[in-house]
Design a protein around this motif. Structure first.
Motif, short mmCIF file in Angstrom:
data_model
loop_
_atom_site.label_atom_id
_atom_site.label_comp_id
_atom_site.label_asym_id
_atom_site.label_seq_id
_atom_site.Cartn_x
_atom_site.Cartn_y
_atom_site.Cartn_z
N PHE A 149 1.00 -1.25 0.04
CA PHE A 149 -0.15 -0.22 -0.09
C PHE A 149 0.96 1.22 0.00
O PHE A 149 1.93 1.32 0.59
N HIS B 50 0.79 5.25 0.42
CA HIS B 50 0.00 6.59 0.74
C HIS B 50 0.71 7.81 0.55
O HIS B 50 2.03 7.65 1.13
N GLU C 253 -1.85 11.95 7.61
CA GLU C 253 -2.67 12.17 6.30
C GLU C 253 -4.09 12.96 6.74
O GLU C 253 -4.62 13.54 6.13
N PHE C 254 -4.30 13.09 8.16
CA PHE C 254 -5.09 13.90 8.88
C PHE C 254 -4.77 15.34 9.22
O PHE C 254 -5.37 15.81 9.90
N HIS D 44 -6.31 11.19 -2.07
CA HIS D 44 -6.60 10.99 -0.79
C HIS D 44 -7.59 12.09 -0.21
O HIS D 44 -8.26 12.86 -1.14
N HIS D 45 -8.11 11.99 1.02
CA HIS D 45 -9.17 12.95 1.44
C HIS D 45 -8.90 14.46 0.89
O HIS D 45 -9.83 15.18 0.81
N TYR E 82 -6.23 3.37 -5.27
CA TYR E 82 -6.98 3.65 -4.36
C TYR E 82 -7.39 5.10 -4.69
O TYR E 82 -6.87 5.84 -5.14
N TRP F 125 -9.46 0.69 -5.04
CA TRP F 125 -9.76 0.52 -3.76
C TRP F 125 -10.53 1.59 -2.91
O TRP F 125 -9.84 3.01 -3.03
N ASP G 169 -12.34 4.68 -0.43
CA ASP G 169 -12.14 4.84 0.78
C ASP G 169 -13.28 5.90 0.82
O ASP G 169 -13.57 6.75 -0.04
N TRP H 48 -17.75 6.83 4.36
CA TRP H 48 -18.71 6.34 5.40
C TRP H 48 -19.57 7.62 5.81
O TRP H 48 -20.58 7.48 6.43
N ARG I 276 -15.89 -1.46 0.14
CA ARG I 276 -15.86 -0.29 0.87
C ARG I 276 -16.54 0.85 0.05
O ARG I 276 -17.17 2.00 0.70
N ARG J 85 -23.66 -0.45 4.19
CA ARG J 85 -22.31 -0.54 3.62
C ARG J 85 -21.70 -1.91 3.79
O ARG J 85 -21.96 -2.58 4.53
N HIS J 86 -20.75 -1.99 2.76
CA HIS J 86 -20.03 -3.51 2.71
C HIS J 86 -20.93 -4.80 2.36
O HIS J 86 -20.76 -5.23 1.46
N GLY K 85 -12.88 -4.54 5.39
CA GLY K 85 -13.11 -3.97 6.52
C GLY K 85 -12.11 -4.22 7.42
O GLY K 85 -12.08 -3.46 8.53
N GLU L 78 -8.93 -3.27 8.52
CA GLU L 78 -8.33 -2.15 8.70
C GLU L 78 -7.25 -2.14 9.90
O GLU L 78 -7.93 -2.00 10.92
N TRP M 105 -0.65 6.39 7.96
CA TRP M 105 -0.69 5.92 6.56
C TRP M 105 0.33 6.64 5.84
O TRP M 105 0.97 6.41 4.98
C1 LIG Z 1 -6.45 3.01 4.65
C2 LIG Z 1 -7.07 4.12 5.67
O1 LIG Z 1 -8.47 4.26 5.24
C3 LIG Z 1 -8.97 5.38 5.97
N1 LIG Z 1 -10.14 5.25 6.49
O2 LIG Z 1 -10.50 3.95 6.93
C4 LIG Z 1 -11.83 3.55 7.22
O3 LIG Z 1 -12.66 4.21 6.91
N2 LIG Z 1 -11.99 2.30 7.77
C5 LIG Z 1 -13.11 1.78 8.06
C6 LIG Z 1 -14.21 2.35 8.02
C7 LIG Z 1 -15.37 1.70 8.40
C8 LIG Z 1 -15.33 0.12 8.38
C9 LIG Z 1 -14.01 -0.70 8.59
C10 LIG Z 1 -12.72 0.12 8.22
C11 LIG Z 1 -8.52 6.61 5.74
O4 LIG Z 1 -9.16 7.53 6.70
C12 LIG Z 1 -7.00 6.48 6.27
O5 LIG Z 1 -6.46 7.66 5.97
C13 LIG Z 1 -6.37 5.51 5.31
O6 LIG Z 1 -6.35 5.87 3.88
#
Ligand SMILES: C[C@@H]1O/C(=N\OC(=O)Nc2ccccc2)[C@@H](O)[C@H](O)[C@@H]1O
Length: 476
Positions: free
Chosen positions: A55, A57, A78-79, A126-127, A169, A218, A220, A223, A253, A262-263, A277, A279, A307
């Motif tokens: 991966f 980032h 990254e936040f 990314h975000h 991604y 991929w 992301d 949510w 996702r 979701r999922h 999911g 992570e 990340w």
């Molecule tokens: C891989 C990661 O993914 C993220 N967020 O993850 C999730 O939203 N995880 C998640 C959410 C719901 C269910 C399971 C995992 C990002 O915010 C982070 O910066 C990174 O890129």
């Protein structure tokens, strides 16, 4: 033309199966799971056989690296825009500093090859919304930076040249785009977010069209309620990508169904082509074996939760090569893919800890990668000494041993009908180990009692047959 016909056939079969599935589902859904069970086409079989991925980032967040105005923020680098409450205009001006003078895609790809990964997933956006390719739908990309060049193109070419698949991604969440909304609370929100979804749809079509060798998307940042209220859009994105790029793979996702589930959809059916999911966590090898019924992938950070590149890794636990190796074997043993994250610096190079981990894991994969690549869940009860993996379509069972019993005896419980024939260390094929059947479908494998400095792999040949009900003589 041929590709279009194949695409139509492939889509037809996937959606046809889904249609059948839909008839039997309790809740009628238009935007739920499109099929059930594991995909068995070549593209998915290859994705599954890859098992180990890198991966990456990389974005503007790599420039400050978790530090803003001299203050270190411990949360995910990254936040940082959010953690340090940086005004958008200030954050976005980082684009004018993006000039990774040390970036060398071929060097990255060679390191990945030596590490033993078979695929790489790169953050296209990314975000923060900054794009690593010159998208025609925004100026907020490499094209607007001093660097100017297309980073995705260089990475796809370099990694593909090393025989490594590249996946993209894409964050649906976009802090930069003026039409992004976390929720839809007014007709104005609706109009604006529709513009955003059109923008994202166009970018995704651009990515699938301009980088045709990309194997998976991929998703992301899905949510928020705004996305959950647009299950139809997520369904249409999956459909479009599979039309533009036949065989392409999409993670769970991305998807929301008609009711924002979701999922897995409102009937509990997994959406997308694999479950994403997991992570920074893995399914339990004893209690979570249900996960072996579908395809899934775990993504993992080397520090606790970084990340993107963070200047100071002392702020949390940094996993050792052995910890990460055990996670890779654990994941393979449960039929999943393991995606290990790297966060390059703003200059385009990797930190020493990452390079060291890549070397240690690569050395192990160089000797024992055959117990990972193209291997799957063996359908056997987990034992304390480590994990089983099974080579696809073979009678080859691998025992990856992490914990050595002082007795030198490794217990093996086989499913009914599975009879062990012989066993030996992978790097000592000539020296057969003693295999003793001590009860029906129970064996002990004798190994020398010594200190092993890294996990060892024992290869066991077996055949399907009935045990004779008596305890056969110890086999050597
Ligand atoms: C891989 C990661 O993914 C993220 N967020 O993850 C999730 O939203 N995880 C998640 C959410 C719901 C269910 C399971 C995992 C990002 O915010 C982070 O910066 C990174 O890129």
């Amino acid at each position: 033309m041929k590709k279009i016909i194949i695409a139509a056939a492939l889509l037809g079969s996937i959606f046809q199966a889904g249609a059948q599935e839909k008839k039997n589902s309790a809740i009628p859904l238009q935007y739920g799971a499109q099929y059930s069970g594991k995909r068995t086409d070549d593209a998915m079989n290859k994705w599954r056989s890859n098992r180990f991925g890198q991966f990456i980032h990389w974005g503007l967040y790599a420039i400050p690296g978790g530090v803003w105005n001299g203050k270190t923020y411990n949360y995910a680098a990254e936040f940082l825009k959010a953690s340090a409450n940086v005004p958008s205009a200030t954050w976005d001006s980082l684009m004018y500093q993006f000039n990774p003078v040390k970036f060398d895609a071929k060097q990255w790809a060679k390191m990945a090859k030596k590490m033993g990964v078979k695929y790489m997933t790169i953050t296209t956006k990314h975000h923060e919304g900054f794009c690593l390719w010159p998208s025609k739908y925004t100026d907020f990309s490499v094209a607007g930076s001093p660097y100017k060049k297309d980073i995705l193109k260089q990475l796809v070419e370099a990694y593909n040249a090393e025989g490594i698949d590249v996946n993209f991604y894409y964050s649906v969440l976009d802090w930069h785009h003026p039409d992004w909304r976390n929720d839809i609370k007014s007709p104005q929100d609706s109009v604006a977010f529709k513009r955003y979804l059109d923008f994202a749809y166009n970018q995704l079509k651009e990515l699938a069209t301009n980088y045709p060798t990309v194997k998976a998307f991929w998703f992301d940042g899905t949510w928020d309620n705004s996305v959950k209220k647009n299950g139809k859009w997520t369904y249409e994105v999956e459909k479009m990508l599979k039309e533009v790029s036949p065989g392409v793979i999409v993670n769970s996702r991305l998807r929301a169904d008609d009711y924002g589930k979701r999922h897995k959809d409102s009937n509990g059916q997994l959406m997308g082509d694999y479950e994403s999911g997991y992570e920074r966590r893995l399914p339990d090898p004893v209690t979570d074996t249900a996960v072996t019924r579908w395809d899934w992938e775990a993504c993992m950070t080397i520090p606790e939760n970084q990340w993107g590149y963070h200047k100071d890794w002392t702020v949390s636990h940094v996993k050792s090569p052995l910890e990460l190796l055990e996670m890779l074997v654990h994941t393979t043993s449960m039929g999943g893919n393991f995606l290990l994250n790297f966060g390059p610096t703003g200059n385009g190079d990797f930190r020493k800890e990452e390079l060291d981990i890549a070397t240690v894991i690569g050395n192990w994969m160089g000797k024992y990668g055959d117990a990972i690549w193209n291997c799957d869940y063996a359908g056997m009860k987990k034992e304390d000494w480590g994990y089983y993996t099974k080579k696809k379509n073979s009678n080859q069972l691998n025992m990856v041993v992490f914990n050595w019993p002082s007795s030198g005896l490794l217990k093996v419980r086989t499913p009914r009908g599975m009879v062990l024939d012989k066993a030996s260390f992978v790097d000592a094929k000539g020296n057969a180990l003693k295999v003793e059947e001590i009860a029906d479908n129970q064996y002990l494998i004798q190994v020398p009692v010594k200190l092993y400095t890294s996990p060892q792999v024992i290869q066991v040949d077996f055949h399907q047959g009935a045990t004779n009900g008596k305890y056969q003589k110890a086999k050597t």
